[in-house]
Enzyme design. Structure first.
Site, short mmCIF file in Angstrom:
data_model
loop_
_atom_site.label_atom_id
_atom_site.label_comp_id
_atom_site.label_asym_id
_atom_site.label_seq_id
_atom_site.Cartn_x
_atom_site.Cartn_y
_atom_site.Cartn_z
N ASP A 1 1.04 -1.88 2.13
CA ASP A 1 0.28 -1.42 0.95
C ASP A 1 1.08 -1.67 -0.33
O ASP A 1 0.50 -1.91 -1.39
CB ASP A 1 -0.03 0.07 1.11
CG ASP A 1 -1.14 0.54 0.19
OD1 ASP A 1 -1.79 -0.31 -0.43
OD2 ASP A 1 -1.34 1.76 0.09
N CYS B 1 -3.96 -1.50 -5.80
CA CYS B 1 -5.06 -2.03 -4.99
C CYS B 1 -5.77 -3.12 -5.77
O CYS B 1 -6.24 -2.87 -6.88
CB CYS B 1 -6.05 -0.92 -4.62
SG CYS B 1 -7.47 -1.52 -3.67
N ASN C 1 1.80 3.28 -5.25
CA ASN C 1 1.86 4.49 -4.45
C ASN C 1 2.99 5.37 -4.96
O ASN C 1 3.90 4.91 -5.64
CB ASN C 1 2.14 4.13 -2.99
CG ASN C 1 1.04 3.32 -2.36
OD1 ASN C 1 0.06 3.86 -1.88
ND2 ASN C 1 1.20 2.01 -2.36
#
Length: 300
Positions: free
Chosen positions: A17, A240, A249
């Site tokens: 991610d 994202c 994050n």
């Protein structure tokens, strides 16, 4: 009195991610070194890579090699696979933990997977049954659980309904995400308290982005709700590509530092975590801005 656990599990999501939104390709050998150093820091669960189309997410174009060379036999090695093609690629590896995802928001899903929420779940249903039949650990990532960049605030009941569908499908873990970093501590406490009461036998993980610098406050609120599992990304990497305005994050080093200071065991060595960040830092498109990292590098 504060409701605090003695131990918290940190799921490191930086290699997947975290790196998926980097502008330039991070060399595969650097990714391998990064992951290796993260394992040395003491993580027991990590998202290693994603079996997605390299056309849409170029950073994950080396997923097959990462999935072969970076496994830790003593930990949970998680790979993301969003569809049938990705799942079939997982079967060619020794990975036994798979992450799937669907957003609560229809608009977000249309941008991300070109399907509505309902269509996304319909496609996943037979795949989830198949994975559980093969004894895979299945992690369901619930995107836009609080807010959507296209639809605004998401009704708590809609998030709970989607979580229930995944529970009914037999998943082992729910990773519930504040995808664009708009949740407040009150909203986090409310949702996770309800999820904890509704699904006491399911692993519940909170996933916060730090867009508005509320991630640590949301983690603290989630601790009060009984959550003891959190996703985070070394160096605060991430974002994202399908969620405009979403920053990285929450930084793993900031989370670990806060929990350490509160007397909560994470099993993560902060100094080794910084060593891992130093491996990837020269290849990133932006500086590391987490509070702990900046203070550490100034002092040491």
């Amino acid at each position: 009195m504060l409701n605090l656990p003695k131990k918290v599990t940190i799921i490191e999501v930086g290699p997947r991610d975290g790196l998926q939104n980097e502008k330039s390709f991070v060399p595969t050998d650097i990714k391998k070194q990064f992951i290796g150093e993260l394992w040395k820091a003491g993580f027991q669960e990590m998202e290693l890579t994603s079996f997605v189309s390299p056309k849409w997410v170029p950073q994950m174009g080396d997923a097959a090699e990462i999935a072969v060379d970076c496994l830790n036999a003593d930990a949970r090695n998680i790979v993301l696979a969003p569809n049938r093609k990705g799942i079939d690629r997982v079967y060619s590896t020794d990975c036994q933990a798979v992450a799937v995802f669907v957003g609560v928001s229809n608009s977000f899903n249309q941008k991300n997977i070109n399907k509505s929420t309902r269509a996304g779940m319909a496609e996943l249903a037979p795949i989830l049954a198949e994975l559980k039949g093969k004894n895979y650990f299945v992690r369901a990532c619930i995107s836009t659980a609080f807010y959507c960049p296209y639809e605004g605030k998401i009704a708590e009941s809609d998030t709970i309904k989607l979580c229930q569908e995944f529970i009914d499908a037999g998943v082992d873990e729910l990773s519930v995400a504040d995808t664009i970093g708009m949740a407040t501590p009150a909203e986090s406490y409310s949702l996770f308290s309800r999820l904890k009461n509704l699904f006491p036998h399911t692993l519940l993980t909170a996933h916060f982005h730090d867009t508005r610098k509320l991630a640590l406050a949301n983690i603290f609120a989630s601790l009060q709700a009984g959550i003891d599992r959190f996703d985070s990304s070394a160096g605060g990497l991430g974002g994202c590509p399908f969620a405009p305005g979403a920053s990285g994050n929450v930084a793993t080093e900031d989370v670990v530092y806060m929990l350490d200071r509160m007397g909560i065991d994470t099993g993560v060595n902060l100094h080794k975590l910084i060593d891992a960040i130093e491996v990837v830092r020269p290849h990133l498109s932006r500086p590391i801005e987490s509070g702990y990292y900046r203070l550490h590098t100034q002092i040491f």
